[in-house]
Every structure is written in structure tokens, then in C-alpha cells.
Design a protein around this motif. Structure first.
Motif, PDB file in Angstrom:
ATOM      1  N   LEU B  98      43.652  31.068  49.345  1.00 50.27           N
ATOM      2  CA  LEU B  98      43.039  30.478  50.526  1.00 50.27           C
ATOM      3  C   LEU B  98      44.078  29.705  51.344  1.00 50.27           C
ATOM      4  O   LEU B  98      44.214  29.900  52.552  1.00 50.27           O
ATOM      5  CB  LEU B  98      41.926  29.529  50.062  1.00 50.27           C
ATOM      6  CG  LEU B  98      40.846  29.206  51.071  1.00 50.27           C
ATOM      7  CD1 LEU B  98      40.004  30.442  51.333  1.00 50.27           C
ATOM      8  CD2 LEU B  98      39.960  28.078  50.532  1.00 50.27           C
ATOM      9  N   VAL B  99      44.823  28.837  50.659  1.00 50.84           N
ATOM     10  CA  VAL B  99      45.838  28.045  51.359  1.00 50.84           C
ATOM     11  C   VAL B  99      46.860  28.977  52.004  1.00 50.84           C
ATOM     12  O   VAL B  99      47.218  28.823  53.177  1.00 50.84           O
ATOM     13  CB  VAL B  99      46.541  27.070  50.385  1.00 50.84           C
ATOM     14  CG1 VAL B  99      47.717  26.401  51.069  1.00 50.84           C
ATOM     15  CG2 VAL B  99      45.556  26.019  49.896  1.00 50.84           C
ATOM     16  N   SER B 100      47.317  29.996  51.247  1.00 57.66           N
ATOM     17  CA  SER B 100      48.361  30.858  51.801  1.00 57.66           C
ATOM     18  C   SER B 100      47.810  31.720  52.926  1.00 57.66           C
ATOM     19  O   SER B 100      48.525  32.022  53.881  1.00 57.66           O
ATOM     20  CB  SER B 100      48.989  31.716  50.708  1.00 57.66           C
ATOM     21  OG  SER B 100      48.010  32.512  50.085  1.00 57.66           O
ATOM     22  N   ALA B 101      46.535  32.108  52.836  1.00 57.22           N
ATOM     23  CA  ALA B 101      45.966  32.928  53.912  1.00 57.22           C
ATOM     24  C   ALA B 101      45.886  32.117  55.200  1.00 57.22           C
ATOM     25  O   ALA B 101      46.224  32.615  56.279  1.00 57.22           O
ATOM     26  CB  ALA B 101      44.585  33.433  53.514  1.00 57.22           C
ATOM     27  N   ILE B 102      45.480  30.855  55.086  1.00 54.01           N
ATOM     28  CA  ILE B 102      45.332  30.031  56.292  1.00 54.01           C
ATOM     29  C   ILE B 102      46.708  29.696  56.875  1.00 54.01           C
ATOM     30  O   ILE B 102      46.988  29.964  58.045  1.00 54.01           O
ATOM     31  CB  ILE B 102      44.565  28.725  55.982  1.00 54.01           C
ATOM     32  CG1 ILE B 102      43.119  29.060  55.587  1.00 54.01           C
ATOM     33  CG2 ILE B 102      44.582  27.793  57.190  1.00 54.01           C
ATOM     34  CD1 ILE B 102      42.326  27.879  55.072  1.00 54.01           C
ATOM     35  N   VAL B 103      47.586  29.143  56.037  1.00 60.25           N
ATOM     36  CA  VAL B 103      48.897  28.724  56.552  1.00 60.25           C
ATOM     37  C   VAL B 103      49.682  29.941  57.037  1.00 60.25           C
ATOM     38  O   VAL B 103      50.246  29.941  58.135  1.00 60.25           O
ATOM     39  CB  VAL B 103      49.690  27.966  55.469  1.00 60.25           C
ATOM     40  CG1 VAL B 103      51.082  27.643  55.971  1.00 60.25           C
ATOM     41  CG2 VAL B 103      48.960  26.695  55.086  1.00 60.25           C
ATOM     42  N   GLY B 104      49.695  30.998  56.229  1.00 58.02           N
ATOM     43  CA  GLY B 104      50.427  32.203  56.618  1.00 58.02           C
ATOM     44  C   GLY B 104      49.814  32.845  57.847  1.00 58.02           C
ATOM     45  O   GLY B 104      50.520  33.245  58.768  1.00 58.02           O
ATOM     46  N   GLY B 105      48.490  32.920  57.864  1.00 62.39           N
ATOM     47  CA  GLY B 105      47.823  33.567  58.988  1.00 62.39           C
ATOM     48  C   GLY B 105      48.160  32.887  60.302  1.00 62.39           C
ATOM     49  O   GLY B 105      48.326  33.537  61.331  1.00 62.39           O
ATOM     50  N   ILE B 106      48.301  31.580  60.272  1.00 63.92           N
ATOM     51  CA  ILE B 106      48.619  30.860  61.507  1.00 63.92           C
ATOM     52  C   ILE B 106      50.115  30.897  61.792  1.00 63.92           C
ATOM     53  O   ILE B 106      50.534  31.210  62.903  1.00 63.92           O
ATOM     54  CB  ILE B 106      48.135  29.391  61.410  1.00 63.92           C
ATOM     55  CG1 ILE B 106      46.606  29.359  61.413  1.00 63.92           C
ATOM     56  CG2 ILE B 106      48.695  28.567  62.565  1.00 63.92           C
ATOM     57  CD1 ILE B 106      46.016  27.983  61.188  1.00 63.92           C
ATOM     58  N   ALA B 107      50.932  30.617  60.785  1.00 56.33           N
ATOM     59  CA  ALA B 107      52.348  30.340  61.081  1.00 56.33           C
ATOM     60  C   ALA B 107      53.268  31.540  60.903  1.00 56.33           C
ATOM     61  O   ALA B 107      54.376  31.533  61.424  1.00 56.33           O
ATOM     62  CB  ALA B 107      52.836  29.171  60.219  1.00 56.33           C
ATOM     63  N   LEU B 108      52.863  32.564  60.199  1.00 56.86           N
ATOM     64  CA  LEU B 108      53.786  33.688  60.003  1.00 56.86           C
ATOM     65  C   LEU B 108      53.876  34.592  61.220  1.00 56.86           C
ATOM     66  O   LEU B 108      54.743  35.464  61.293  1.00 56.86           O
ATOM     67  CB  LEU B 108      53.383  34.511  58.767  1.00 56.86           C
ATOM     68  CG  LEU B 108      53.796  33.894  57.431  1.00 56.86           C
ATOM     69  CD1 LEU B 108      53.218  34.684  56.273  1.00 56.86           C
ATOM     70  CD2 LEU B 108      55.320  33.835  57.305  1.00 56.86           C
ATOM     71  N   LEU B 110      54.722  33.395  63.899  1.00 53.06           N
ATOM     72  CA  LEU B 110      55.726  32.730  64.723  1.00 53.06           C
ATOM     73  C   LEU B 110      57.112  32.870  64.109  1.00 53.06           C
ATOM     74  O   LEU B 110      57.265  33.349  62.995  1.00 53.06           O
ATOM     75  CB  LEU B 110      55.368  31.243  64.850  1.00 53.06           C
ATOM     76  CG  LEU B 110      53.946  30.984  65.321  1.00 53.06           C
ATOM     77  CD1 LEU B 110      53.579  29.534  65.137  1.00 53.06           C
ATOM     78  CD2 LEU B 110      53.816  31.388  66.767  1.00 53.06           C
ATOM     79  N   ARG B 111      58.117  32.415  64.857  1.00 47.54           N
ATOM     80  CA  ARG B 111      59.480  32.466  64.357  1.00 47.54           C
ATOM     81  C   ARG B 111      59.634  31.610  63.100  1.00 47.54           C
ATOM     82  O   ARG B 111      58.848  30.706  62.834  1.00 47.54           O
ATOM     83  CB  ARG B 111      60.443  31.940  65.426  1.00 47.54           C
ATOM     84  CG  ARG B 111      60.651  32.897  66.568  1.00 47.54           C
ATOM     85  CD  ARG B 111      61.880  32.468  67.357  1.00 47.54           C
ATOM     86  NE  ARG B 111      62.721  31.595  66.556  1.00 47.54           N
ATOM     87  CZ  ARG B 111      63.299  30.494  67.007  1.00 47.54           C
ATOM     88  NH1 ARG B 111      63.117  30.137  68.231  1.00 47.54           N
ATOM     89  NH2 ARG B 111      64.045  29.768  66.227  1.00 47.54           N
ATOM     90  N   GLY B 112      60.694  31.906  62.349  1.00 45.32           N
ATOM     91  CA  GLY B 112      60.911  31.248  61.069  1.00 45.32           C
ATOM     92  C   GLY B 112      60.894  29.733  61.118  1.00 45.32           C
ATOM     93  O   GLY B 112      60.335  29.074  60.244  1.00 45.32           O
ATOM     94  N   LYS B 203      60.538  45.878  63.366  1.00 40.35           N
ATOM     95  CA  LYS B 203      59.328  46.275  64.072  1.00 40.35           C
ATOM     96  C   LYS B 203      59.484  47.649  64.708  1.00 40.35           C
ATOM     97  O   LYS B 203      58.595  48.488  64.647  1.00 40.35           O
ATOM     98  CB  LYS B 203      59.018  45.263  65.185  1.00 40.35           C
ATOM     99  CG  LYS B 203      58.251  44.056  64.738  1.00 40.35           C
ATOM    100  CD  LYS B 203      57.815  43.273  65.965  1.00 40.35           C
ATOM    101  CE  LYS B 203      57.689  41.810  65.669  1.00 40.35           C
ATOM    102  NZ  LYS B 203      57.629  40.985  66.867  1.00 40.35           N
ATOM    103  N   VAL B 204      60.654  47.845  65.341  1.00 41.54           N
ATOM    104  CA  VAL B 204      60.877  49.111  66.032  1.00 41.54           C
ATOM    105  C   VAL B 204      61.041  50.259  65.029  1.00 41.54           C
ATOM    106  O   VAL B 204      60.828  51.419  65.346  1.00 41.54           O
ATOM    107  CB  VAL B 204      62.105  48.988  66.963  1.00 41.54           C
ATOM    108  CG1 VAL B 204      62.417  50.306  67.622  1.00 41.54           C
ATOM    109  CG2 VAL B 204      61.835  47.930  68.011  1.00 41.54           C
ATOM    110  N   THR B 210      54.510  41.030  60.379  1.00 41.28           N
ATOM    111  CA  THR B 210      53.585  39.944  60.057  1.00 41.28           C
ATOM    112  C   THR B 210      52.777  40.290  58.806  1.00 41.28           C
ATOM    113  O   THR B 210      52.606  39.463  57.910  1.00 41.28           O
ATOM    114  CB  THR B 210      52.638  39.685  61.245  1.00 41.28           C
ATOM    115  OG1 THR B 210      53.428  39.534  62.416  1.00 41.28           O
ATOM    116  CG2 THR B 210      51.818  38.444  61.027  1.00 41.28           C
ATOM    117  N   LYS B 211      52.323  41.519  58.741  1.00 38.76           N
ATOM    118  CA  LYS B 211      51.524  41.941  57.595  1.00 38.76           C
ATOM    119  C   LYS B 211      52.326  41.842  56.294  1.00 38.76           C
ATOM    120  O   LYS B 211      51.851  41.276  55.305  1.00 38.76           O
ATOM    121  CB  LYS B 211      51.054  43.387  57.818  1.00 38.76           C
ATOM    122  CG  LYS B 211      50.258  43.962  56.661  1.00 38.76           C
ATOM    123  CD  LYS B 211      49.790  45.379  56.964  1.00 38.76           C
ATOM    124  CE  LYS B 211      50.539  46.389  56.115  1.00 38.76           C
ATOM    125  NZ  LYS B 211      50.173  47.778  56.428  1.00 38.76           N
TER     126      LYS B 211
END
Ligand SMILES: Nc1ncnc2c1ncn2[C@@H]1O[C@H](COP(=O)(O)OP(=O)(O)O)[C@@H](O)[C@H]1O
Ligand SMILES: [Mg+2]
Lengths: 296, 327, 244
Positions: B98-108, B110-112, B203-204, B210-211
């Protein structure tokens, strides 16, 4: 309407504290803006400033206002040293390396402080009276902190706009490649900005002590690291001015939420405000990571 | 050419450590200490080592895992021993997820740098949520020894906090190593290497960066949660917020990963061994000074040996027969 | 119709890098895009491959709109590219680099299969010997060949080559052109190659040429016809066009 009065008093207090928060974040944003380095050891430098004020006051009776230039100078010297020993070698390294290095520097400073000054909380009280307002009483020390913060921020602003060096720093923030081709010595600007950023941070640590009478300790910085990041992100991360304004917003959010959380029975509002900081950070990152105030 | 041979080296090392601990008197405690440090290094390595992203809130995941197990044992022990333990592992994993899904979902997304900033708040944020809102005992934490003795008897409690807890840590540690080896040989592993080197080019080349970052982050966090559940809650029979959110574990895990070699399978093993032994003797020689010594050590490693021990050896071994066993 | 651009525009601040460009590419076609430095060729590639989203206009691939599709979804449809300045995954080996293309491109291969495909592609472009080398240690030319192998391993329908031939000697250029010819015929790939100056190579390679100038499409048509057009010669500021 005791609650409303208390809310207003707390918001006023939040705005005063917010000025100090803003100043305490400008150095972080300056360093990120110029070097693209996130100083995750930020709080440790605030702690150095706090101890400077504490020792100057208790050993020599020097008022915190007079400690400000001293802290600035000490911070700039530490900044140059850290830059030359570590940061300089990492300017082009992967982000991972710089983040970890800054983290390690922060920990090193904290641990060294603990060895030198002990692990106990210390403090001092500078009594210069207070001003009575209808709802509340504000100590002059806090007003001094408020006014000093604004004056220092304004001085930095003028330095950026009017001096040749300041303009060069700004040029690097706005367009690094362009600045290089204009013949600006980027290395020198890096060293200067880093040292200035650390100087401002240490200096702000002096003002922080005016709000935490007995809160000076080797690990006190952790709290300010988190707050500074929330504020810096609010302000666009790379903009010292954005950071200064965002400090006010954060001070209001923090003290406003403290008042509101106090209404919930069975919770400890002071601890929860730190959770609120984290939630604000996540919300800003979710909604507008480039900052609420324009920013990049 | 998938290669699981380095995993043989890793499993062999675990076997030797367990054998030493079991056969030489007085060695079991130090061996478990070493295995704990290897485990937290391995779990962090799955994310930090493979993606190049820093998780400064790493210890919070061990912390919520410890709480997951603590909540099950403390509040749901009337379910019976085995269901409670199963519930504990599930809660530990779910809270970490749960914690990793929320934090990762929001911040990953974005840039490092933004991600690193977000993770700085995680640890403090969760700690103060638990303490401030007085959740799960607030600042007092959850003290289990009395509860466990009453519900399951003194004998079972001793078994849980010794043999069972140690076995749990070892199983999680080995599982973490196997997961790492699997990732390194999978499409996920290749995607992570690519995005660590150049996110835009990745990406290219067709990689949904992100996934894949999010997957690696969640795996790393769940493994950390399980370590917290076994090495802390089961073994110590209490959960105190000040202890399970102590930042020094984040620092230690980072040092172990960097020292051994970020993104390698054997790095955390080597880093954990060196670190735990160093810590053991430093604690004797310079009590209370570990972090003061560790911090400059980390800087030196970053500046002079960014590849770490295993990274360096693996590079030298390329093209030789050793190559298959070092990674 | 494989690729279609309709009025695509991209701005950077006040600068219009690509200005309302229309473009159509048929399956298996060999198209050359030429234009002086800064005329917007690389930006055009970035728009087609999804590095940038256009400010205006629409992009279609096989009739499907991809204007706002992220880059990693475009590769799955069959778009692959090389970079003007090569971007290898530095610490991975050459073979792993190419295998990554096979795994996440249209080929969508599993790990084992991708590593085999990587070997084939490296043999094809002639750098199989370098397969275990760290990609960051390659020479610039080798990096370009590796990028070509990586793009080919993706099994694309549309291959975008950005200044691939720049810096190569004539013998290399001929080899690459022959290679592209072969691959194109075998796999029916449409190839768009972008060049600044290598007109000679373009005349050998392309059936059709588009000339870019200041972000706009200046002219397009059969190769020789276009390159001898006075407008084109003017764009190159009287630079001697080595059309051969
Ligand atoms: N990321 C960017 N930011 C700002 N300007 C850019 C960017 N990319 C390209 N440009 C500008 O767009 C114009 C076209 O560049 P480019 O597409 O690279 O041309 P070409 O590949 O034909 O040499 C140039 O003026 C270049 O400076
Ligand atoms: Mg170009």
C-alpha cells in the motif's frame, strides 16, 4: 469564539514562522537551481546555525542578531569546503551518487555534532519583551526573526539583480549551456552558489532557535529537511524566490492544521502536523510538481 | 543465455553461514546479524541498485511490515497460532504494498530528484501518523511478550521468537536472493538496466519506464516488509515506532548495496558481510561512532569505487570462466 | 499508408522547430529527409517516435491516431529509431543493448529469443565481435552500428535513421546502404533517413526526398528532381551539392 481567536493567532504565528521557513529553504532551492543537486543533508546545516546561536549566546552573551553574519560566514566556509572535497567531483555523476553523497554528508555532520556537543536538547532564552495584540501576545524575538528573514531575503534578491556575480548565477540557473558559451566560469559559479546556499541555510538556523527555546540538538535538522522539501517543491524547487513565498504558505498550512487537529479528541496534534507536511508534499507532487508558484 | 549460476554462489554462501552458526558455539547470533544485513541490502538492491533511484524512506517499509505482524499477533491472536501468523505475513506485505503503491504511484512519474524528496518524507510521515493519531498503541507501540505468553503459552512464545523468527529471516533472505536472480534474467531486469542508464532512450526503445520502476519498487518494499515482520516483530516481540522507523537502517542498507555493487546479485552478500563484520568490531572498538565512520565510508565508496566490490570483480571476470558465477 | 502527419507543429518557447508539416509515407518506402542544420529534422523524428507531443496537428500510423500515444506504445506498433547522438545503455553489453530492442520493440521477444536475435543483428551489421563489450566503450561509429542493430532487432515497420551515415567513410556508407536495401526488401520496412549534407548517399538510397527548411517542408518529390531544384540549392546557401 475562543477557537476563532486561537485560529487567527496561530495563523499570524504561522506567517511569522513562515518567513523563517522561507529563508531556511532558499539555500536548498539555490543549490538545486544552479547545480541540480538536491541537498538531502539540508537539516544538518540548519543545526549548525542553531548551535552557533546557542554557543554565542551562552558563552559570550552575543545576541542572535549579531550571530547572523557569523553563521553566514561559517556556513559559506563549510560550503566551499564541502564543495571542493566532495561535490565538485560529482557534478556530472549520476543523480544516485550526488543524492547519496549529500545524505552521507548530512549524517556525518550530525554525528560529529553529537560527539562534540552531546546528544541532549539544549536552549537559551533571549528576553526582550513582547507586544500585546488583541488576541495574542507576540514576543519581540519572533518579530526580530520575521523582519530579519525578510530583510535578508531582500538583500539576496538585490544581490541577484544588481551585482555582476549575482547576474552570472542567475544566468546559469536560467540557461546553463548559454551561460557556458557566454564565457561564464561555471565552476566558479557552482562553488559560489553552493557556498552561498549553505551559508543561507546555516544562517537560517540561527533564526530557527528563536522559535524552539529548548529544541537545539544534533538531530534537530531532520524535521527541517522534510519541511524544507515540502516548501521547495511548493515553490518550484529551483527558485529561491518561489521557496521564500512558499515558506509563508507552509507556515500557514502548518499552524492552521495544528489548530484544526487540536479539535480532534484523542490525537496529538503536534506530531500529526508532521504527517500533514508529508501529505502536502505528496499532494503537490501529485498535482503540480513544478510548484504552485510558477517555478520551472 | 539465461544465467542462474551466480545464484549457486549465493545459496552456497547462505549454506556455509548457517553451517558455521549451527556448528560453532557462540556464532549463531553474529551469523543472524550478517544474514539480516544481507537481506536488507538485497531487498533495497532490487530497487535502488537496479533502477538508480534512491529510496530514503526504505526503513519505513521494514517498519510497516513490523507493524503488520505486530497488529496480527497483538490484536487478532484469538484466531489461533497459525492463522494469526499467516495473517501477520499478509498484513506485512499488504501494508508495504500500500505504502509503495501510493508513494511510487505519485512520485515515480517524476524525475529521480523528486522521487528522492518524496521518500524523505515517508518515514517521518508514517512515524508521526502512528504516534500523533495514536494508532496501534501510538508512541507506546505494541508489546507482544505478555500477549503471546497468555495466548499461546511460554513454550510457543520462546519458539516463535527464536527458532521460528530466525528461520523466517533466513527464508525471506534466500527468497529475496532468488527473486533478484529471477529479475536479473527477466525482461523486467533488462528494462530496469535500460531505464537506469537512460530513461528517455529506454522509453523510445519501447519500455514503459514508470510501470517497470513501480514494479521494482513494490517488490523491493514488500520484501522489506517481510524482513521487518520476521527480524523485528517475531524476534524481538515488540514494535516501537522510534525503533522501527530509525533512519540508520536506511543508511546501513544503502552502504551495503553501494559497497557490494549496486544492481548485482552478489553485491548485497559481499556488502552485508563486510558491513556486518565491520559494524560488529567497530561497535566494540568505537561504541556509538558507527554512523560517524559509515558516512565518510559511503562517500569514499561513491567517489572511488562506484561499482562496488562485486561490480568491479564481475567486470574483471568478463570473458573468463569465473564470469558465470559472479554477477 | 503507413505514416501520416497532418499539420504537425512543435514550438520551443518562441521558436517554431517544426511548422505545420504534412507528410505521408507508404509501406516499404525509402524516403530521404534533408535540410540544413537546425531545420527541424530531429524534432520531426522526436514527434514521430513520441519523445515530444506536437503542439498542433495529428499523427497517424496505419490509419490509427498516435498523436498523443507515449513512445513505448508506438514501438509496439512498429516504429523504431536511432539517435543522431547515439544513446547506448552504457553499462550494459552491446548484446544486451540490442536484445533490449528485441524485447520491447514490435518483436516483443522473450529473453532467450531476444538474445539470439541480438546475435543475428550484430552479425548483420558486422559488429558481432564486440558483443560482450560494455556499450559505453564503443567508438562513435560502433555506437551508431549498435543503434542500427538495436532498431532492426525491434522488427519495425518504420525505421527512422537520424544522421546515421554522418561521419562514416564511403566504404562504410555503401555497406550500410546495401544492408538497408536488403533488410528493407526482406522485411518490407519503410525507412526514413535524415541527413544534413550527404546528398550523394541520399541519391543512392531514397526514391523520394523531402527538404526541410526552418521547420517547414520546402519541397518534396522524386530524389534527383528535388535535389536539383533551385530552391533547394538556395537553402544550402550555394553550398556545392554533391549530387553526383
Ligand atoms: N529540446 C529543445 N529545446 C529547445 N529548442 C530545441 C530543442 N530541440 C530542438 N530545438 C531547436 O529546434 C530547431 C530544430 O532543431 P533540430 O530538429 O535538431 O534540427 P535538425 O535535426 O534539422 O538539425 C533548432 O533551432 C533547435 O535549436
Ligand atoms: Mg538533427
Amino acid at each position: 469564539m475562543a477557537f476563532v481567536e486561537q485560529l487567527i493567532a496561530n495563523l499570524l504565528y504561522g506567517a511569522i514562522l513562515g518567513a523563517v521557513y522561507g529563508l531556511a529553504t532558499m539555500g536548498l532551492s539555490l543549490i538545486f537551481g544552479v547545480l541540480r543537486i538536491v541537498n538531502v543533508g539540508h537539516g544538518a546545516f540548519i543545526m549548525i546555525g542553531a548551535f552557533t546561536a546557542y554557543w554565542m549566546f551562552t558563552l559570550y552573551g552575543i545576541s542572535p542578531v549579531l550571530s547572523l553574519p557569523l553563521a553566514m560566514a561559517a556556513g559559506m566556509i563549510i560550503g566551499v569546503a564541502v564543495y571542493l572535497v566532495v561535490v565538485k567531483r560529482l557534478v556530472d555523476a549520476p543523480e544516485l551518487a550526488t543524492l547519496l553523497a549529500m545524505f552521507a554528508i548530512g549524517i556525518f555532520i550530525e554525528e560529529a555534532a553529537k560527539q562534540i556537543w552531546g546528544a541532549n536538547y539544549v536552549g537559551y532564552s533571549w528576553e526582550i519583551g513582547s507586544i500585546s495584540l488583541p488576541f495574542t501576545e507576540i514576543p519581540y524575538t519572533k518579530l526580530v526573526a520575521f523582519i530579519s528573514s525578510i530583510l535578508i531575503a531582500a538583500a539576496v534578491y538585490v544581490w541577484f539583480r544588481k551585482t555582476k556575480l549575482g547576474k552570472a548565477v542567475r544566468a546559469v540557473v536560467e540557461d546553463r549551456e548559454g551561460a557556458l558559451t557566454c564565457g561564464i566560469d561555471v565552476n566558479k559559479i557552482y562553488a559560489l552558489s553552493f557556498s552561498l546556499g549553505i551559508g543561507l541555510t546555516v544562517l537560517s538556523g540561527v533564526l530557527v532557535t528563536l522559535f524552539t527555546p529548548v529544541g537545539i540538538n544534533a538531530y534537530m535538522g531532520g524535521e527541517y529537511t522534510l519541511k524544507a522539501f515540502v516548501i521547495a517543491v511548493l515553490g518550484g524547487l529551483a527558485s529561491p524566490w518561489g521557496a521564500f513565498y512558499a515558506g509563508f504558505i507552509f507556515g500557514l498550512i502548518e499552524n492552521g492544521s495544528y489548530t484544526l487537529l487540536g479539535l480532534i479528541p484523542g490525537v496529538e496534534p503536534f506530531g500529526l502536523t508532521r504527517f500533514v507536511s508529508f501529505v502536502v508534499l505528496m499532494l503537490v507532487l501529485l498535482l503540480k510538481p513544478t510548484g504552485l508558484l510558477g517555478g520551472e | 543465455m539465461k544465467s542462474y549460476s551466480p545464484l549457486i554462489t549465493l545459496l552456497l554462501a547462505y549454506l556455509i553461514m548457517i553451517a558455521i552458526g549451527q556448528s560453532i558455539p557462540g556464532m549463531w547470533q553474529p551469523v543472524m546479524l550478517v544474514i539480516f544485513y544481507i537481506a536488507i541490502g538485497q531487498a533495497l538492491n532490487v530497487f535502488l541498485g537496479m533502477t538508480g533511484y534512491v529510496n530514503f524512506g526504505y526503513v519505513a517499509l521494514l517498519g510497516v511490515g513490523a507493524y503488520g505482524m505486530g497488529v496480527a499477533l497483538g490484536y487478532y491472536n484469538e484466531l489461533g497460532l497459525i492463522p494469526t501468523l499467516i495473517l501477520g505475513f499478509i498484513l506485512a506485505a499488504i501494508l508495504a504494498l500500500l505504502v509503495s503503491a501510493i508513494v511510487g504511484g505519485i512520485a515515480l512519474r517524476l524525475r529521480g530528484a523528486y522521487f528522492a524528496i518524496a521518500t524523505i518524507g515517508v518515514n517521518e510521515g508514517i512515524k508521526y501518523l502512528i504516534m500523533g493519531a495514536k494508532i496501534w498503541g501510538g508512541s507506546e507501540g505494541i508489546v507482544l511478550s505478555g500477549i503471546l505468553r497468555k495466548s499461546f503459552g511460554a513454550e510457543t512464545m520462546r519458539f516463535l521468537s527464536t527458532t521460528f523468527a530466525d528461520a523466517g529471516v533466513i527464508v525471506v533472505a534466500i527468497a529475496t536472493g532468488v527473486v533478484t536472480a529471477y529479475i536479473l534474467n527477466s525482461r523486467l531486469g533488462y528494462a530496469l538496466i535500460a531505464l537506469r542508464e537512460d530513461e528517455e532512450a529506454a522509453k523510445v526503445m519501447g519500455i514503459n519506464v514508470t510501470k517497470y520502476k513501480q514494479i521494482a519498487f513494490m517488490i523491493s518494499c514488500v520484501l522489506a516488509g517481510l524482513i521487518g515482520a520476521t527480524a523485528w516483530t517475531l524476534k524481538l516481540t515488540y514494535v516501537f515506532p522510534q525503533d522501527v522507523f530509525a533512519i540508520n537502517y536506511t543508511v546501513e542498507a544503502i552502504v551495503i548495496v553501494m559497497l557490494g555493487g549496486a544492481g548485482t546479485l552478489l553485491g548485497p552478500l559481499v556488502g552485508g558481510l563486510i558491513y556486518a563484520l565491520l559494524k560488529y568490531y567497530l561497535a566494540i572498538a568505537f561504541p556509538g561512532l558507527q554512523l560517524l565512520i559509515l558516512a565518510p565510508l559511503l562517500i569514499v565508496v561513491i567517489l572511488l569505487f562506484p561499482e562496488g566490490v562485486v561490480g568491479y570483480i564481475a567486470k574483471k571476470a568478463r570473458g573468463t570462466r569465473l564470469e558465470n558465477f559472479v554477477r | 499508408m503507413l505514416l501520416k502527419l497532418e499539420g504537425v507543429t512543435k514550438r520551443f518557447g518562441g521558436l517554431v522547430a517544426v511548422n505545420s508539416v504534412d507528410l505521408e509515407v507508404e509501406e516499404g518506402e525509402k524516403l530521404g529527409v534533408v535540410g540544413p542544420n537546425g531545420s527541424g529534422k530531429t524534432t520531426l523524428y522526436n514527434l514521430i517516435s513520441g519523445v515530444y507531443m506536437p503542439d498542433e496537428g495529428r499523427i497517424f500510423f496505419e490509419g490509427k491516431e498516435i498523436t498523443n500515444l507515449p513512445p513505448y506504445d508506438r514501438t509496439k506498433l512498429g516504429i523504431a529509431r536511432t539517435f543522431q547522438i547515439p544513446r547506448p545503455f552504457g553499462s550494459a553489453t552491446v548484446r544486451e543493448n540490442v536484445a533490449i530492442g528485441a524485447m520491447f520493440g514490435m518483436a516483443n521477444a522473450g529473453v532467450d529469443e531476444a538474445l539470439e536475435m541480438a546475435d543475428d543483428m550484430l552479425k548483420l551489421v558486422g559488429i558481432y565481435d564486440l558483443k560482450d563489450k560494455e556499450a559505453k566503450l564503443l567508438t562513435p561509429l560502433e555506437k551508431k552500428l549498435m543503434e542500427l542493430a538495436r532498431a532492426l532487432a525491434m522488427k519495425p515497420k518504420l525505421l527512422l535513421l537520424d544522421e546515421l551515415l554522418a561521419g562514416m567513410n564511403p566504404a562504410n556508407i555503401n555497406e550500410i546502404l546495401e544492408l538497408l536495401d536488403r533488410v528493407k526488401k526482406e522485411e518490407n520496412i519503410a525507412v526514413i533517413a535524415m541527413v544534413e549534407h550527404l546528398m550523394h548517399a541520399i541519391t543512392k538510397f531514397a526514391e523520394r526526398v523531402v527538404v526541410m527548411h526552418q521547420g517547414m517542408k520546402l519541397i518534396e518529390g522524386p530524389t534527383m528532381e528535388v535535389l536539383n531544384d533551385p530552391k533547394v540549392i538556395e537553402v544550402y546557401l550555394g553550398e556545392k551539392l554533391n549530387v553526383g
